[in-house]
Design a protein around this motif. Structure first.
Motif, short mmCIF file in Angstrom:
data_model
loop_
_atom_site.label_atom_id
_atom_site.label_comp_id
_atom_site.label_asym_id
_atom_site.label_seq_id
_atom_site.Cartn_x
_atom_site.Cartn_y
_atom_site.Cartn_z
N VAL A 177 0.85 -1.19 0.00
CA VAL A 177 0.00 0.00 0.00
C VAL A 177 0.88 1.23 0.00
O VAL A 177 1.76 1.37 0.84
N GLU A 224 2.33 4.65 0.95
CA GLU A 224 2.24 5.26 2.27
C GLU A 224 2.85 6.65 2.28
O GLU A 224 3.68 7.02 1.48
N GLN A 233 5.29 -0.36 8.72
CA GLN A 233 4.73 -0.47 7.37
C GLN A 233 3.69 -1.60 7.32
O GLN A 233 2.60 -1.42 6.78
N GLN A 278 -0.37 -1.31 6.65
CA GLN A 278 -1.04 -2.07 5.60
C GLN A 278 -2.19 -2.90 6.18
O GLN A 278 -3.25 -3.02 5.57
N GLN A 301 -5.87 4.03 2.47
CA GLN A 301 -4.44 4.16 2.75
C GLN A 301 -4.20 5.39 3.60
O GLN A 301 -4.90 6.40 3.48
#
Length: 480
Positions: free
Chosen positions: A26, A28, A46, A50, A231
């Motif tokens: 995803v 970011e 991270q 996600q 997101q």
């Protein structure tokens, strides 16, 4: 050291199934980190980001797919089970449409602080099997306890999402593939056989009824689109406390964890038993009313403990465990929350007046946490008002922010009640002796709104009480 166990974890299931099991990638937002961290911490952050995006996407997908109208449920009537939802280590979705239409199972550990009912074999096993949710405890040595996962089986789509590790590397993976889902279910079924075999017959029936199916491309495309919508677009991290403050906070956190667990567990048991009674036929209206009141009060107290626990977690979070913010619809949040606020006001003989424009721009925040914090704030606000008071809720765009304001107007015929005395408990909680109300203190609440991208201003008016004003940033899309 490679762990060996009787059954594979879900991360191992998807890793072995690659390339069908897909890593979740995803895009970011990565602002400069004032607190340098190791590569592993960055990977954990991270993967966690996600995971949050994926779970928000699963919730959106479920709400789009379930047949009954969103939010419609009647605890006194049997609901139709539309699928099987298995999560860990906590229930992931609280929306009424999901809770009422999916049979939810949660795998817990002996140390899960927010565990609901103990999973024990009793004389009401079949009744508990039919309840909306029940937990299943994992063995203490089971490596699955280190993972977060969500397995969804419905007659329209099937999906598994896993946050775990592979070869020591944090990863978030998902799959729509029926073979992967079948292996995932078999892995979980083996654990149910070990610790909760009395539930197995019922769950086997559901797993057969909603066995994994070949995914239609539209469901996969929709999930991918929701991933983009959910997101994170901003990340905030709190300042690092001094060592002596951190020590005191740690002691407070341990106390609050134990307190919320000891309060929530018996209340959840009472609520479950009450809901089982509500399903009995031929109950008199008086009994139904009393049982409904018990259910409602238990739910409010459980939600309050959940808010306190979540608030403490956020207030003491590490810099690497930030809050993910995303573009969200404030109109949908208010549409879902206002009926609950109205009920809170009516039970205290208060008049809630709402002034909200027909269309509101999108804001940037965390929808799940914002909903909890707002509801808790409104509840504390109503508890401090004398009977007959009027609460005015106004929502208006102001420049690049959205303003949500709550103010009270006492009944002219009733004398004004003095401001309720409040005592601090540690650095995080406030207690009101007159009402017995326990809540997060205002400094923690203000910090929560800051973590959520907004700002809370509290103003005291002589002879009138508090005015609460919340500002939330508008989405850049809404401003363009």
């Amino acid at each position: 050291m490679v762990r060996k166990w009787l059954l594979p974890t879900l991360s191992e299931v998807l890793a072995k199934a690659e390339p069908t099991g897909i890593d979740l990638l995803v895009p970011e937002f990565n602002p400069p980190d004032p607190y340098p961290s190791t590569d592993r911490q960055q990977l954990q952050l991270q993967a966690h980001s996600q995971w949050q995006s994926a779970i928000a996407s699963v919730e959106t997908l479920l709400l789009k797919s379930l047949p009954s109208p969103i939010g419609v449920q009647d605890l006194s009537e049997e609901t139709v089970i539309e699928g099987l939802l298995i999560t860990a280590p906590l229930p992931l979705f609280s929306h009424p449409a999901i809770a009422s239409q999916l049979q939810t199972i949660t795998f817990t550990t002996p140390h899960t602080n927010r565990q609901l009912l103990p999973c024990k074999s009793t004389g009401i096993e079949r009744e508990l099997d039919r309840a909306a949710h029940f937990p299943i405890e994992l063995l203490p040595t089971d490596p699955l306890a280190d993972e977060r996962f969500c397995l969804v089986l419905t007659d329209r789509f099937s999906l598994v999402v896993v946050l775990g590790e592979e070869d020591g590397t944090p990863r978030c993976q998902f799959s729509f593939d029926p073979d992967d889902l079948d292996l995932a279910w078999k892995s979980l079924r083996g654990r149910i056989m070990l610790t909760a075999p009395h539930h197995l017959s019922y769950l086997d029936e559901l797993a057969t009824q909603f066995s994994p199916i070949e995914p239609h491309y539209r469901w996969v495309m929709a999930f991918s689109q929701y991933l983009l919508e959910h997101q994170p677009v901003a990340t905030l991290a709190p300042t690092q406390p001094a060592p002596e403050v951190a020590t005191k906070l740690a002691a407070d956190v341990e106390l609050i964890q134990a307190l919320t667990h000891e309060i929530r567990t018996p209340l959840t048991t009472i609520r479950t038993m009450t809901r089982l009674l509500l399903r009995q036929p031929d109950l008199s209206p008086r009994v139904l009313k009393r049982l409904g009141a018990i259910d409602r009060e238990c739910t409010e107290q459980i939600d309050r403990m959940e808010l306190i626990f979540s608030g403490v977690e956020l207030a003491t979070t590490q810099p690497s465990q930030a809050v993910d913010l995303t573009t969200m619809s404030i109109s949908q949040l208010l549409e879902h929350s206002l009926p609950q606020w109205q009920q809170q006001a009516e039970r205290r003989n208060l008049n809630l007046a709402v002034d909200i424009p027909h269309q509101l721009p999108a804001v940037v925040s965390n929808p799940t946490i914002l909903d909890r914090v707002l509801t808790g704030l409104v509840e504390n606000f109503t508890r401090n008002l004398p009977s007959g008071s009027r609460i005015q809720v106004e929502v208006t765009p102001v420049g690049d922010r959205l303003k949500l304001q709550l103010q009270s107007q006492p009944d002219d015929e009733s004398p004004h009640t003095a401001h309720q005395e409040r005592h601090s408990i540690g650095q995080l909680l406030t207690f009101q002796p007159d009402t017995g109300n326990l809540s997060l203190n205002m400094n923690v609440t203000k910090n929560l709104f800051q973590l959520l991208g907004g700002k809370l201003i509290v103003r005291q008016r002589p002879q009138q009480g508090e005015v609460l004003t919340i500002f939330l940033p508008l989405s850049m899309i809404a401003q363009s």
